[in-house]
Motif scaffolding. Sequence first.
Motif, PDB file in Angstrom:
ATOM      1  N   LYS A  45      70.712   1.202 -75.382  1.00 54.11           N
ATOM      2  CA  LYS A  45      69.270   0.610 -75.509  1.00 54.11           C
ATOM      3  C   LYS A  45      69.278  -0.368 -73.572  1.00 54.11           C
ATOM      4  CE  LYS A  45      66.274   1.314 -78.910  1.00 54.11           C
ATOM      5  NZ  LYS A  45      65.917   2.275 -78.737  1.00 54.11           N
ATOM      6  N   SER A  46      70.462  -0.373 -72.936  1.00 51.70           N
ATOM      7  CA  SER A  46      70.597  -1.268 -72.120  1.00 51.70           C
ATOM      8  C   SER A  46      70.400  -0.130 -70.739  1.00 51.70           C
ATOM      9  CB  SER A  46      72.093  -1.583 -71.151  1.00 51.70           C
ATOM     10  OG  SER A  46      73.100  -0.367 -71.909  1.00 51.70           O
ATOM     11  N   SER A  47      70.699  -0.676 -69.256  1.00 48.53           N
ATOM     12  CA  SER A  47      71.251   0.085 -68.559  1.00 48.53           C
ATOM     13  C   SER A  47      71.797  -0.792 -67.450  1.00 48.53           C
ATOM     14  CB  SER A  47      69.179  -0.159 -67.481  1.00 48.53           C
ATOM     15  OG  SER A  47      69.374  -1.691 -67.122  1.00 48.53           O
ATOM     16  N   PRO A  48      71.703   0.416 -66.550  1.00 50.11           N
ATOM     17  CA  PRO A  48      72.779  -0.540 -65.140  1.00 50.11           C
ATOM     18  C   PRO A  48      72.483  -2.087 -64.778  1.00 50.11           C
ATOM     19  CG  PRO A  48      72.728   1.253 -64.359  1.00 50.11           C
ATOM     20  CD  PRO A  48      71.245   1.671 -65.674  1.00 50.11           C
ATOM     21  N   GLU A  49      71.254  -2.353 -64.792  1.00 52.26           N
ATOM     22  CA  GLU A  49      70.421  -3.694 -64.440  1.00 52.26           C
ATOM     23  C   GLU A  49      70.854  -4.576 -65.384  1.00 52.26           C
ATOM     24  OE1 GLU A  49      69.870  -1.150 -62.051  1.00 52.26           O
ATOM     25  OE2 GLU A  49      68.634  -0.671 -63.918  1.00 52.26           O
ATOM     26  N   THR A  50      70.211  -3.976 -66.226  1.00 48.88           N
ATOM     27  CA  THR A  50      70.603  -5.110 -67.762  1.00 48.88           C
ATOM     28  C   THR A  50      72.234  -5.242 -68.186  1.00 48.88           C
ATOM     29  OG1 THR A  50      70.200  -3.575 -68.986  1.00 48.88           O
ATOM     30  CG2 THR A  50      67.898  -4.709 -68.827  1.00 48.88           C
ATOM     31  N   PHE A  51      72.885  -4.317 -67.653  1.00 53.74           N
ATOM     32  CA  PHE A  51      74.315  -4.049 -68.409  1.00 53.74           C
ATOM     33  C   PHE A  51      74.957  -3.853 -66.947  1.00 53.74           C
ATOM     34  CE2 PHE A  51      78.581  -2.546 -70.340  1.00 53.74           C
ATOM     35  CZ  PHE A  51      78.105  -3.794 -71.120  1.00 53.74           C
ATOM     36  N   PRO A  52      74.938  -5.665 -66.506  1.00 57.26           N
ATOM     37  CA  PRO A  52      75.882  -4.603 -65.331  1.00 57.26           C
ATOM     38  C   PRO A  52      77.339  -4.853 -65.326  1.00 57.26           C
ATOM     39  CG  PRO A  52      75.749  -6.589 -65.569  1.00 57.26           C
ATOM     40  CD  PRO A  52      75.375  -6.507 -66.503  1.00 57.26           C
ATOM     41  N   LEU A  98      86.942  10.327 -69.114  1.00 61.29           N
ATOM     42  CA  LEU A  98      86.569  11.984 -68.258  1.00 61.29           C
ATOM     43  C   LEU A  98      84.693  12.316 -67.835  1.00 61.29           C
ATOM     44  CD1 LEU A  98      88.408  14.377 -66.935  1.00 61.29           C
ATOM     45  CD2 LEU A  98      88.177  14.485 -69.453  1.00 61.29           C
ATOM     46  N   HIS A  99      84.812  11.726 -68.986  1.00 63.63           N
ATOM     47  CA  HIS A  99      82.718  12.297 -69.013  1.00 63.63           C
ATOM     48  C   HIS A  99      81.744  11.150 -68.750  1.00 63.63           C
ATOM     49  CE1 HIS A  99      84.397  15.995 -71.195  1.00 63.63           C
ATOM     50  NE2 HIS A  99      84.671  15.051 -71.725  1.00 63.63           N
ATOM     51  N   GLN A 100      81.292  11.154 -67.540  1.00 66.61           N
ATOM     52  CA  GLN A 100      79.903  10.009 -67.205  1.00 66.61           C
ATOM     53  C   GLN A 100      78.506   9.993 -67.810  1.00 66.61           C
ATOM     54  OE1 GLN A 100      79.767   9.169 -63.451  1.00 66.61           O
ATOM     55  NE2 GLN A 100      77.803   7.804 -64.675  1.00 66.61           N
ATOM     56  N   GLU A 101      78.749  11.746 -68.855  1.00 69.81           N
ATOM     57  CA  GLU A 101      77.914  11.924 -69.614  1.00 69.81           C
ATOM     58  C   GLU A 101      78.153  10.773 -70.658  1.00 69.81           C
ATOM     59  OE1 GLU A 101      78.812  15.936 -68.364  1.00 69.81           O
ATOM     60  OE2 GLU A 101      80.256  13.662 -68.330  1.00 69.81           O
ATOM     61  N   LEU A 102      79.184  10.477 -71.237  1.00 71.25           N
ATOM     62  CA  LEU A 102      79.488   9.921 -71.958  1.00 71.25           C
ATOM     63  C   LEU A 102      78.855   8.117 -72.088  1.00 71.25           C
ATOM     64  CD1 LEU A 102      82.521  11.176 -73.744  1.00 71.25           C
ATOM     65  CD2 LEU A 102      80.671  11.291 -75.054  1.00 71.25           C
ATOM     66  N   TRP A 103      79.808   7.307 -70.785  1.00 67.45           N
ATOM     67  CA  TRP A 103      79.012   6.523 -70.415  1.00 67.45           C
ATOM     68  C   TRP A 103      77.319   6.428 -70.060  1.00 67.45           C
ATOM     69  CZ3 TRP A 103      81.421   0.972 -69.751  1.00 67.45           C
ATOM     70  CH2 TRP A 103      80.270   0.836 -68.748  1.00 67.45           C
ATOM     71  N   ASP A 104      76.772   7.356 -69.755  1.00 61.29           N
ATOM     72  CA  ASP A 104      75.341   6.882 -69.918  1.00 61.29           C
ATOM     73  C   ASP A 104      74.426   7.076 -70.942  1.00 61.29           C
ATOM     74  OD1 ASP A 104      75.393   7.264 -67.235  1.00 61.29           O
ATOM     75  OD2 ASP A 104      74.885   9.768 -66.312  1.00 61.29           O
ATOM     76  N   LEU A 105      75.113   7.970 -71.812  1.00 54.36           N
ATOM     77  CA  LEU A 105      74.287   7.661 -73.411  1.00 54.36           C
ATOM     78  C   LEU A 105      74.519   6.518 -73.748  1.00 54.36           C
ATOM     79  CD1 LEU A 105      75.750  11.478 -74.333  1.00 54.36           C
ATOM     80  CD2 LEU A 105      73.825   9.843 -74.410  1.00 54.36           C
ATOM     81  N   GLY A 106      75.970   5.415 -73.906  1.00 46.52           N
ATOM     82  CA  GLY A 106      76.121   4.656 -74.321  1.00 46.52           C
ATOM     83  C   GLY A 106      75.094   3.694 -73.895  1.00 46.52           C
ATOM     84  N   HIS A 107      74.489   3.729 -72.776  1.00 43.46           N
ATOM     85  CA  HIS A 107      72.928   2.883 -72.389  1.00 43.46           C
ATOM     86  C   HIS A 107      71.974   3.351 -73.545  1.00 43.46           C
ATOM     87  CE1 HIS A 107      73.954   0.419 -68.949  1.00 43.46           C
ATOM     88  NE2 HIS A 107      74.720   2.047 -68.393  1.00 43.46           N
ATOM     89  N   GLU A 108      71.687   4.614 -74.129  1.00 50.63           N
ATOM     90  CA  GLU A 108      70.655   5.250 -74.564  1.00 50.63           C
ATOM     91  C   GLU A 108      70.895   3.997 -75.641  1.00 50.63           C
ATOM     92  OE1 GLU A 108      69.078   9.094 -76.525  1.00 50.63           O
ATOM     93  OE2 GLU A 108      70.072   9.491 -74.829  1.00 50.63           O
ATOM     94  N   LEU A 109      72.736   4.384 -76.158  1.00 53.28           N
ATOM     95  CA  LEU A 109      73.309   3.991 -77.412  1.00 53.28           C
ATOM     96  C   LEU A 109      72.737   2.426 -78.057  1.00 53.28           C
ATOM     97  CD1 LEU A 109      74.452   4.515 -80.629  1.00 53.28           C
ATOM     98  CD2 LEU A 109      76.737   3.843 -78.582  1.00 53.28           C
TER      99      LEU A 109
END
Length: 301
Positions: free
Chosen positions: A138-145, A125-136
């Motif tokens: 230390k990934s990015s859409p490029e390194t974790f596709p 439901l929350h895009q923000e949680l997915w984005d925080l997953g990258h912060e948690l």
Amino acid sequence: MTNREPPKIEIQRTFPPLDESLYNLRPQDAAFYKDLTGIEDDATLKQHILDVQAKAYKVAPYGCIYLFSFTRRRMSGLPAYQQVVRIGREHKNPIFLDVGCCFGNVIREVVLDGFPAARTIGTDLHQELWDLGHELFKSSPETFPARFVGGDAFDPEILAVAPPASLQTTEVSTPDLNNLTSLNSLSGCVSAIHATAFFHLFKEDQQLHMARAFAGLLSAEPGSIILGAHTGAQQKGVVNQVYRGVEVDMFAHSVESWTSMWDGEVFEKGTVKVDAQFRELSEGVGGDERYPVLFWSVTRL
């Protein structure tokens, strides 16, 4: 914060302030986080997790965030987990879908064990949680596709109920995972669907609706699987439970009712194998409180 309810989630009755004393990484979980974040120092890792937890709790003050459930490798503890691992390693173009993915922890588990990251999808439901997953992590859409589809799973534009796929029907075309905006384009294509701490968020009729929606996404290929764990009961009905200060009031299935729902209501009887196990778990700091959990899987025959 205590008066703020998560959007569209009504089963949680209390929202206590965050409690750092509940942080308790098991050795296998610490190894998982250190491997993915590159943070080796225990104190630094703890502060990093606490920082992300605080941000996430402002987005969605759910019990799973408050209780540090996201720090535990839960997927690998499911009885049918190795079946998912085999699918990822052996099938051609497998697709893994994690429903209620939060930070994407489970997806990272299956990828670590060999599932192709580009063939995995999270939805929440929350895009923000997915984005925080990258912060948690230390990934990015490029390194974790891995792919992400945000939205309400009860919105038919995101996920509509469709009949279960059949091997006798026309061959399903492979969806373009790079441009997903809805789960509906995955109809009949998903090899494995994971949903832990998800079904118990909803009433009985809503759980049946969601089960039927999942069934329409699942591939007809024998061995395709839906699996997870959530609050259970020895007899189906409403469960009121207080666990570490979080009070919930939710509908819970028994082994028998959960099995008959999938094998007979959702799928034609005899076309799936349902494995369901009821356990009372005690975990975390203190370990004196027990929580009723249903571990389950539904496999196409």
